[in-house]
Design an enzyme around this catalytic site. Structure first.
Site, PDB file in Angstrom:
ATOM      1  N   GLU A 125       5.509  -7.967   3.770  1.00 21.06           N
ATOM      2  CA  GLU A 125       5.676  -8.364   5.180  1.00 21.06           C
ATOM      3  C   GLU A 125       4.668  -9.458   5.546  1.00 21.06           C
ATOM      4  O   GLU A 125       4.994 -10.420   6.243  1.00 21.06           O
ATOM      5  CB  GLU A 125       5.508  -7.139   6.094  1.00 21.06           C
ATOM      6  CG  GLU A 125       6.638  -6.133   5.883  1.00 21.06           C
ATOM      7  CD  GLU A 125       6.520  -4.893   6.750  1.00 21.06           C
ATOM      8  OE1 GLU A 125       5.503  -4.180   6.626  1.00 21.06           O
ATOM      9  OE2 GLU A 125       7.427  -4.643   7.552  1.00 21.06           O
ATOM     10  N   GLU A 145       8.423   1.804   1.096  1.00 21.23           N
ATOM     11  CA  GLU A 145       8.470   2.623   2.319  1.00 21.23           C
ATOM     12  C   GLU A 145       9.544   3.704   2.232  1.00 21.23           C
ATOM     13  O   GLU A 145       9.300   4.873   2.536  1.00 21.23           O
ATOM     14  CB  GLU A 145       8.760   1.751   3.556  1.00 21.23           C
ATOM     15  CG  GLU A 145       7.588   0.952   4.063  1.00 21.23           C
ATOM     16  CD  GLU A 145       7.474  -0.421   3.415  1.00 21.23           C
ATOM     17  OE1 GLU A 145       8.003  -0.627   2.298  1.00 21.23           O
ATOM     18  OE2 GLU A 145       6.838  -1.289   4.034  1.00 21.23           O
TER      19      GLU A 145
END
Ligand code: 1HE
Length: 269
Positions: A125, A145
């Protein structure tokens, strides 16, 4: 980064950020994530320091290179920080990451990331918030995740989806798929794939080229393209016409055009 580049350590506030290592090489600032023992996992302190650093870049910085110390670029969120949070606290935590990623994307200079080893979760990210991504052949990209029972929270559902599409992002998250540096280049996750150990040098080469551009144009490219992308097409075209008109007034356009006609390199002030 060539052999003649002189690096000067950051001074003042930037020198106090112990989880980052910051140096200046002329107009290019090099910021290294400096928590190698934890694979540059991003804890609250590192996040705060990143924010402070990008908000306090010196006026002389015209391009920023971000890389990671040790064997990995960044292993994402520090999982030891992930305590049980209320929904409200969880939203605020994620929104805090968004603020920092925005500060990187819209900082005072274009950002080039040099990637190696793990570029996963929040590390990916962070990379997606930069303007240019260079990966060496040790780099790999993943979003663990899904396997850890959490959703992306650092802007990935917007920025990574813009790079590779929501469809591939969904598949990465559902299956835990990991892409190599060269696959990342093929998919558009990174702009350049280079041999092992050469990502920082390539990032510097690009940053030095960017630093020679007109600062006005670099700022417009960073600000206008990202914002026009979120507008309906007719508003985007109008915004583009304003940016084009603004860019054509002032000394940079005059210098750029004269330099072309005089067959020399432009020198922007
Ligand atoms: C960490 C972290 C971390 C390493 N948080 N401590 N991110 C992840 O799910 C990735 C988790 N990390 C890994 O899968 C591996 O560490 C790596 C593949 C990146 C590297 O492996 P390796 O063998 O080189 O290192 P290691 O032995 O696993 O880790 C070395 C140390 O770093 C070890 O601590 P130690 O005290 O036992 O030495 C690890 O615990 C520590 N470490 N990664 C905490 N991430 C805003 S939302 C964003 C959401 C996410 O980013 S989720 C994805 C989180």
């Amino acid at each position: 980064m060539n052999a003649t580049t002189d690096f000067l350590p950051a001074t003042g506030l930037l020198a106090e950020l112990e989880l980052l290592r910051i140096e200046h090489a002329a107009a290019v600032t090099h910021l290294r994530l400096n928590r190698p023992a934890k694979r540059n996992a991003i804890n609250e302190d590192l996040m705060r320091q990143l924010h402070t650093a990008v908000l306090n870049l010196p006026a002389s910085t015209t391009a920023l290179v971000i890389s990671g110390e040790g064997d990995h670029f960044c292993s994402g969120l520090d999982l030891s920080d992930l305590c049980e949070r209320s929904v409200a606290e969880g939203v605020l935590h994620s929104r805090g990451w968004h603020v920092v990623m925005d500060a990187i994307q819209f900082c005072r200079a274009p950002v080039v990331v040099a990637l190696h080893g793990a570029v996963v979760g929040g590390g990916l990210e962070l990379a997606a918030a930069a303007h240019i991504r260079v990966a060496d052949e040790t780099a790999y990209f993943g979003l663990p995740e899904g396997q850890r029972g959490i959703f992306v929270g650092g802007g990935g559902s917007v920025r990574i989806a813009r790079l590779i599409g929501p469809d591939r992002l969904t598949e990465m998250m559902l299956t835990g798929r990991v892409y190599s540096g060269t696959e990342g280049e093929r998919l558009g996750l990174v702009h350049y794939a280079v041999p092992q150990g050469q990502a920082v040098a390539k990032a510097f080469e690009l940053a030095e080229r960017i630093a020679k551009n007109s600062r006005t144009i670099n700022t417009m490219v960073m600000q206008a393209i990202a914002n026009i992308g979120t507008m309906p097409p007719e508003a985007g075209l109008y915004a583009e016409s304003l940016a084009a008109a603004l860019s054509q007034t002032g000394p940079d356009a005059a210098e750029g055009l004269s330099a072309f006609l005089e067959k020399r390199s432009p020198e922007f002030k």
